[in-house]
Enzyme design. Structure first.
Site: not given
Ligand code: UD1
Ligand code: CA
Length: 497
Positions: A11-12, A17, A77, A176, A339, A386, A392
């Site tokens: 989740a980094a 968007r 990260q 994937n 409330r 009523a 208060n």
């Molecule tokens: C990634 C996969 C891809 C897959 C897709 C599914 C890789 C290289 N690619 O691509 O095969 O089909 O997800 O959605 O793994 N994140 C980090 N740190 C980073 C990069 C990413 O925490 O340095 C986290 C992002 O916040 C996100 C997740 O990893 O939650 C996926 O990253 P994202 O950049 O969306 O990967 P995709 O290019 O979509």
């Protein structure tokens, strides 16, 4: 002893968007953040350890993750150099990186992911004896996903990312999902060998698949049946779509448990809400937060309840409520505003156009119409007239009003707090209660009515009101003279009439 299970939640990433000051994974659907949904699903596996990788806006993400799951290890990260780098950071954050068992990788932005799906995938991975397993999917439009490349025999060889794929590979629709399961020992070895020599210059976690194949280790792919479970929300339109779908699933789930939902499309139920069998929900109703509704209660139409507790058989109509407790068989609304701190006893009533706050209303007690009840306690069986205002607030401080048991207060009263009205007491219509009313007493504060005869005739002559008054008086005089004629000439009788 059960096998070690480490879960890493990524989740980094930024989530630009969303165009929001709120980090992507903290956007909410069904009453929980996206990452909250993921951590809940992860939690159902009872993992040995959970590591969450935070980076972008981690000052907001990290505390939230800790709040949702206090035992999660946070890995920072600093720069988002790719999913492979993120997992390396996660492993380094652990005192003792896992050397046995399974490491499961999930993303923080897939709110529909269910614990059962993760469990089935982990079981599949173990049964396959694989170094890596991929939760895969077949999609109509594979754009943006890593494609799963198989050889002629159908064995998975590699995952190729969109930007690195050949024309031929881009046509592959098996993708994937992002969720991967690793043999911990293999991952520990492979993670340091992943490079960043690719189109994006990122460390791709997915390169571990090719590394496993080079070492002749097993790679397995398990197709997810329900593709939406691994879908992420990247913008607000996708967030709304996933939100609607999650809601559809929650509402359907409750119907399967014996809840009547008249209009699923306009009924919104948060993930943490609990409903009993034979609850009925009418159209336009939102049950939010930790709301709990007991058996046979009927909610709606057009009602929003957040963190409320509704008793068995209660009826809540066109009401907005927050942190309120409604007793069994009680009735609320239409058009009530509950409330925080409102507690209505069994069979009590909060009626039409009534606002309540910090108000404990006893069993069978009623506030039926047009009232404000703030900072109050009303004893069992009492009836508030009523249009009563519990005043208060003196402009500086809030004060409490206490009404005893079985009191009956008149319409259009003002209770100037702090004040106590005793058990079985009464108040007259229009009373402004400024002093305590003893048990059993009647309080009246209005002065006797005075009628200034003919006032309108002299002050409003020529207006519609004046004309109406004049006409009525003239008719009365006419009646009087007719009566007088019939009664004869006795002056005493005339005077009395
Ligand atoms: C990634 C996969 C891809 C897959 C897709 C599914 C890789 C290289 N690619 O691509 O095969 O089909 O997800 O959605 O793994 N994140 C980090 N740190 C980073 C990069 C990413 O925490 O340095 C986290 C992002 O916040 C996100 C997740 O990893 O939650 C996926 O990253 P994202 O950049 O969306 O990967 P995709 O290019 O979509
Ligand atoms: Ca993505």
């Amino acid at each position: 002893m059960t096998e070690q299970l480490t879960v890493i939640v990524l989740a980094a990433g930024g989530g630009t968007r969303m165009k929001s000051k709120t980090p992507k994974v903290l956007h909410r659907i069904a009453g929980r953040s996206m990452i909250g949904h993921v951590l809940t699903a992860v939690g159902s596996l009872e993992p040995t350890r959970v590591v969450t990788v935070v980076g972008h806006q981690r000052e907001l993400v990290a505390p939230h993750v800790t709040e949702v799951r206090s035992d999660t290890v946070l890995a920072v990260q600093e720069e988002q150099l790719g999913t492979g780098h993120a997992v390396r950071v996660a492993l380094e954050a652990l005192d003792a990186p896992p050397s046995e068992g399974t490491v499961l990788i999930a993303y923080g932005d897939t709110p529909l992911l269910a614990g059962e799906t993760l469990q089935a995938f982990a079981d599949f991975h173990r049964a396959a004896g694989a170094a890596v397993s991929i939760l895969s999917g077949i999609v109509a439009n594979p754009h943006g996903y890593g494609r799963i490349v198989r050889d002629e025999a159908g064995t998975v060889q590699a995952i190729v990312e969109e930007k690195d794929a050949t024309e031929e590979q881009r046509a592959i629709t098996e993708i994937n999902s992002g969720i991967l399961a690793f043999d911990a020992a293999f991952l520990a070895d492979a993670i340091g060998r992943i490079g960043n020599d690719n189109a994006k210059g990122e460390y791709y976690l997915t390169d571990a698949i090719a590394l496993a194949r080079e070492a002749d280790l097993t790679v397995a792919a398990h197709a997810v049946e329900d593709a939406l479970q691994t879908e992420g929300a990247n913008d607000r339109a996708q967030l709304a779509e996933l939100g609607r779908e999650l809601n559809r699933r929650i509402v359907t789930g409750w119907m399967c448990e014996g809840v009547t939902v008249m209009d699923p499309a306009t009924t919104w139920i948060d993930a943490d809400v609990v409903l009993a069998q034979d609850v009925t929900i009418l159209p336009g109703t939102q049950l939010l937060g930790a709301t709990v509704v007991a058996e046979d209660a009927v909610i709606g139409p057009d009602t929003t309840l957040e963190d409320c507790e509704i008793g068995a058989g209660a009826r809540v109509v066109r009401t907005h409520g927050q942190l309120a407790v409604i007793g069994a068989g009680a009735t609320v609304g239409p058009f009530a505003y509950l409330r925080p701190g409102t507690e209505l006893g069994a069979k009590g009533k909060i009626g039409t156009f009534v606002e309540t706050k910090n108000a404990k209303i006893g069993e069978g007690a009623k506030v039926p119409h047009l009232s404000y009840v703030g900072d109050a306690e009303i004893g069992e069986g009492s009836n508030i007239g009523a249009g009563t205002i519990f005043a208060n607030y003196d402009g500086v401080n809030k004060h409490r009003t206490k009404v005893g048991r079985h009191a009956k207060t008149g319409s259009n009263n003002t209770f100037v707090a702090p004040i106590e009205i005793g058990d079985g007491a009464s108040t007259g219509g229009g009373t402004v209660v400024r002093r305590n009313v003893p048990a059993g007493a009647l309080a009246v504060s209005t002065s006797p009515q005075r009628n200034l005869e003919g006032w309108v005739l002299s002050r409003r002559a020529g207006t519609a009101q004046g004309d109406a008054a004049a006409a009525a008086l003239a008719a009365q005089t006419g009646e009087q003279s007719e009566n007088t004629q019939g009664l004869g000439d006795d002056p005493a009788e005339q005077a009395e009439s």
